[in-house]
Write a protein that holds these residues in place. Structure first.
Motif, short mmCIF file in Angstrom:
data_model
loop_
_atom_site.label_atom_id
_atom_site.label_comp_id
_atom_site.label_asym_id
_atom_site.label_seq_id
_atom_site.Cartn_x
_atom_site.Cartn_y
_atom_site.Cartn_z
N ARG A 74 -35.10 70.62 -102.64
CA ARG A 74 -35.00 69.46 -101.73
C ARG A 74 -33.74 68.70 -102.10
NH1 ARG A 74 -40.70 66.86 -100.89
NH2 ARG A 74 -42.12 68.62 -101.03
N TYR A 76 -31.16 65.16 -101.05
CA TYR A 76 -30.98 63.89 -100.34
C TYR A 76 -29.68 63.25 -100.84
CZ TYR A 76 -35.94 64.91 -100.11
OH TYR A 76 -37.14 65.54 -99.94
N PRO A 77 -29.25 62.17 -100.18
CA PRO A 77 -28.02 61.52 -100.66
C PRO A 77 -28.13 61.07 -102.13
CG PRO A 77 -28.54 60.76 -98.45
CD PRO A 77 -29.71 61.61 -98.89
N ALA A 78 -29.31 60.64 -102.56
CA ALA A 78 -29.44 60.11 -103.92
C ALA A 78 -30.52 60.84 -104.70
CB ALA A 78 -29.73 58.62 -103.89
N GLY A 79 -30.67 62.12 -104.43
CA GLY A 79 -31.68 62.85 -105.17
C GLY A 79 -31.68 64.33 -104.86
N ALA A 80 -32.33 65.08 -105.73
CA ALA A 80 -32.54 66.50 -105.50
C ALA A 80 -33.69 66.94 -106.38
CB ALA A 80 -31.29 67.31 -105.83
N ALA A 81 -34.45 67.92 -105.89
CA ALA A 81 -35.50 68.55 -106.69
C ALA A 81 -35.03 69.98 -106.91
CB ALA A 81 -36.83 68.51 -105.95
N ASN A 107 -22.84 57.87 -103.54
CA ASN A 107 -23.86 56.93 -103.06
C ASN A 107 -24.29 55.87 -104.07
OD1 ASN A 107 -24.23 58.24 -100.43
ND2 ASN A 107 -24.91 59.96 -101.69
N SER A 109 -25.84 55.87 -107.01
CA SER A 109 -26.71 56.37 -108.07
C SER A 109 -27.42 57.62 -107.59
CB SER A 109 -27.73 55.30 -108.49
OG SER A 109 -28.76 55.20 -107.52
N CYS A 110 -28.00 58.35 -108.52
CA CYS A 110 -28.74 59.56 -108.14
C CYS A 110 -29.79 59.87 -109.19
CB CYS A 110 -27.78 60.74 -108.00
SG CYS A 110 -28.61 62.26 -107.49
N PHE A 111 -30.93 60.39 -108.73
CA PHE A 111 -32.03 60.79 -109.62
C PHE A 111 -32.43 62.21 -109.25
CE2 PHE A 111 -36.55 61.38 -110.37
CZ PHE A 111 -36.71 60.95 -111.68
N ILE A 112 -32.35 63.12 -110.21
CA ILE A 112 -32.64 64.54 -109.97
C ILE A 112 -33.75 65.04 -110.90
CG2 ILE A 112 -31.65 66.87 -110.33
CD1 ILE A 112 -29.12 65.96 -108.97
N TYR B 76 -24.58 50.13 -101.06
CA TYR B 76 -24.38 51.57 -100.89
C TYR B 76 -25.70 52.20 -100.49
CZ TYR B 76 -20.65 50.04 -103.98
OH TYR B 76 -19.62 49.34 -104.52
N PRO B 77 -25.68 53.48 -100.08
CA PRO B 77 -26.96 54.12 -99.73
C PRO B 77 -27.98 54.08 -100.87
CG PRO B 77 -25.13 55.44 -98.94
CD PRO B 77 -24.53 54.34 -99.77
N ALA B 78 -27.54 54.19 -102.11
CA ALA B 78 -28.49 54.24 -103.23
C ALA B 78 -28.20 53.17 -104.26
CB ALA B 78 -28.46 55.62 -103.88
N ASN B 107 -33.07 57.36 -98.98
CA ASN B 107 -32.16 58.26 -99.69
C ASN B 107 -32.72 58.88 -100.97
OD1 ASN B 107 -29.82 57.80 -97.90
ND2 ASN B 107 -30.07 55.69 -98.63
N ALA B 108 -34.02 58.75 -101.19
CA ALA B 108 -34.74 59.34 -102.33
C ALA B 108 -34.85 58.41 -103.53
CB ALA B 108 -34.17 60.69 -102.76
N SER B 109 -33.74 57.77 -103.93
CA SER B 109 -33.82 56.85 -105.06
C SER B 109 -32.82 55.73 -104.88
CB SER B 109 -33.56 57.59 -106.38
OG SER B 109 -32.18 57.85 -106.53
N PHE B 111 -30.84 52.30 -107.24
CA PHE B 111 -30.65 51.50 -108.46
C PHE B 111 -29.93 50.21 -108.08
CE2 PHE B 111 -27.97 50.12 -111.98
CZ PHE B 111 -28.86 50.09 -113.04
N ILE B 272 -37.99 55.25 -106.91
CA ILE B 272 -37.86 56.69 -106.68
C ILE B 272 -39.00 57.10 -105.76
CG2 ILE B 272 -37.87 58.98 -107.77
CD1 ILE B 272 -37.11 57.40 -110.44
N LYS B 276 -40.25 62.40 -101.69
CA LYS B 276 -39.00 63.14 -101.51
C LYS B 276 -38.89 64.30 -102.51
CE LYS B 276 -36.88 60.42 -98.41
NZ LYS B 276 -38.01 59.52 -98.08
N TYR B 277 -39.65 64.22 -103.61
CA TYR B 277 -39.52 65.20 -104.69
C TYR B 277 -40.67 66.19 -104.72
CZ TYR B 277 -35.71 62.28 -106.34
OH TYR B 277 -34.53 61.60 -106.42
#
Lengths: 348, 348
Positions: A74, A76-81, A107, A109-112, B76-78, B107-109, B111, B272, B276-277
């Motif tokens: 999966r 997204y702009p700010a994530g992935a699984a 974007n 930040s991001c959380f994966i 921003y988006p995230a 956008n999933a997450s 901050f 989060i 989405k995950y």
């Protein structure tokens, strides 16, 4: 037998060559070897080349994939699984943090999450990647059970470490800590070296204190701050195990004695692009101010210097890069034997 | 004098009316009162209505804005960097977590940093908002110095709490912990109630152990796990203070004795979006499994029940909602006097 002092690059090449002999692609073999030697350079020997024996044994048994396969399940702009597809943990870890940095750059930040992975070595290796990219880096991983929930005598959670790093105008500041008083790796290393361990690190299987690392390995390690460390270990497992879709708690397979079932470890990675929130030069100036302030504070009796997190490790790394990595004789012998087994000559 | 048992909704209305009398808009007065009474319901009295005296004193002194003003400085988006414009911490906190949840939903997450804020009460109040929205919630705040860097005797960092929550099929699991063995709020409350505190909580100004809360308030509280808790406190300040652009370390102004300069506290908020995950129902099922497993583990001698983080607080909340909130006589008297001062009649 005395310690061996070896050149860190020669050590890294040697480890890399062993992985290549086991059919790991050269660029991936490099990452794994670099991560292990980096841990030794930092003085975190529990996560260093002392792990060569178990990693090679697992690769040879076919319980871990030799070449990386990953699947972004999966995105997204700010994530992935990410599905780690039973690849080596360090290689998947580096891949995931690179994606995380890219997305945070876009974007903020991001959380994966990553599932179906394996032991990924020292967590600080990945968060320092983010710091080098001008970001806050965070990572955590779950691990097979070694900590008992507060009030119980039976292990349920791993020592589940968390790591965080930020850039400064010189070395990054890096915190890499197990949820327990010590990492089980230190107990394992003490057992390997035939040393005793301090009281307060572990409890035996039936909840008694001990200084015998072999007994500790069968028992539990104590969480920091009692219920607080238990809480940290639990939430690391919720994120890395439950949220990622990996295994959690006692359902994680053991790296040391199960050579049939993949571990199915999970990790999480976070990157936060500092320049999106504040001016990066002002961030670094304020970090310098904080570091200077701390180092100038009054010291307790017997203390000669105050350190920020990661400073001792950076200093050890610099020293050992110049003067060579110290390998205990027993470890040198083990590494040499591994080379012989896989047809790689030791030249140090 | 004996304890008073009061209805939680009456207590909340009373506190709300006092804030309204101080020109706080009614919807904001409700948020602050709800946050305080929620802490008392959870048994976290240090962050409950015992804070009414200092909050009202600060509002009256004009050192905190009565009506919320916030400015989204960067978006921003995230992520977002929010200027709290010296509003009440709880009101800004709720606003920031709501934005965070919205962005994570897209956008999933997400901050978010907040600067120019004030003491925001119990951190778990905000992370439970995320859990109610089907998300992982995380928040942290900095605070004026109470913890010494490891090896020093002088306070530099606040007790800088972190909180995290996740939803389950019943109550959320919530960890809300100071970086120190105890929150300074508990030391302050003990002083207010004239009680002694256990050894191991605090050190005096010159680094000696003490059981006198007044001495502890002038000294430092001990970090959990020694250098690890120091590391957590430092990184909370890096995120909440340095990254957000708020003050950090000793530059934060003290809530208790400075009625001229705004505190300039900083917070961070993370959300989060679980869906989405992974599948949210599978997430909750696996959480139930983990909780059931833990509660079924063998207990140490003398332990009658094992708890997951936040469970004791949720149980206390349920009990006190049914049976009333327990207010020590000294606190009841203080609250009653506040009502008289601001023209609000106490009816319990």
């Amino acid at each position: 037998m005395s310690d061996h002092i070896v050149d860190w690059k020669q050590l890294r090449d040697y480890c890399k060559d062993i992985f290549v002999a086991l059919h790991v692609p050269p660029d991936e073999a490099y990452i794994i070897a670099d991560c292990l030697v980096d841990a030794d350079l930092c003085g975190v020997e529990s996560h260093g080349v002392s792990r060569m024996a178990i990693y090679t044994k697992r690769l040879q048994a076919g319980v871990v994939n030799t070449a990386m396969q990953v699947k972004i399940e999966r995105e997204y702009p700010a994530g992935a699984a990410i599905n780690g597809c039973n690849s080596m943990g360090m290689v998947v870890g580096k891949y995931a943090m690179e994606r995380c940095i890219e997305k945070a750059h876009e974007n903020a930040s991001c959380f994966i999450t990553v599932n179906n992975s394996n032991h990924y070595g020292m967590a600080s290796y990945f968060v320092r990647m983010a710091a080098e990219a001008g970001m806050v880096g965070f990572s955590a991983t779950n691990a097979p059970p070694n900590i008992a929930p507060w009030g119980s005598s039976k292990a349920y959670f791993g020592t589940n470490p968390v790591a965080i790093a930020v850039p400064t105008s010189s070395d990054p500041v890096v915190l890499d800590m197990a949820s327990s008083v010590v990492a089980m790796g230190k107990v394992i290393l003490a057992a390997k070296l035939g040393k005793t361990i301090p009281e307060g690190w572990v409890l035996t299987q039936d909840g008694r204190p001990t200084t015998d690392p072999e007994e500790g390995m069968k028992g539990t390690v104590l969480p920091i701050g009692g219920p607080k460390g238990y809480g940290i270990a639990l939430f690391v497992d919720v994120l890395c195990g439950i949220l990622s879709g990996a295994q959690f708690g006692p359902y994680l397979n053991n790296m040391w004695n199960d050579f049939v079932n993949p571990q199915n470890v999970g990790h999480v990675f976070v990157a936060i692009d500092i320049s999106k929130y504040t001016d990066i030069s002002s961030f670094k100036e304020r970090m310098s101010q904080m570091i200077l302030d701390i180092k100038s504070l009054p010291k307790k009796h017997g203390i000669t210097e105050l350190f920020v997190p990661g400073e001792i490790e950076e200093r050890k790394k610099r020293n050992q890069k110049e003067q060579g990595v110290i390998l205990p004789a027993v470890l040198y012998t083990e590494l040499k034997a591994l080379g012989e087994k896989f047809g790689v000559a030791i030249n140090f």
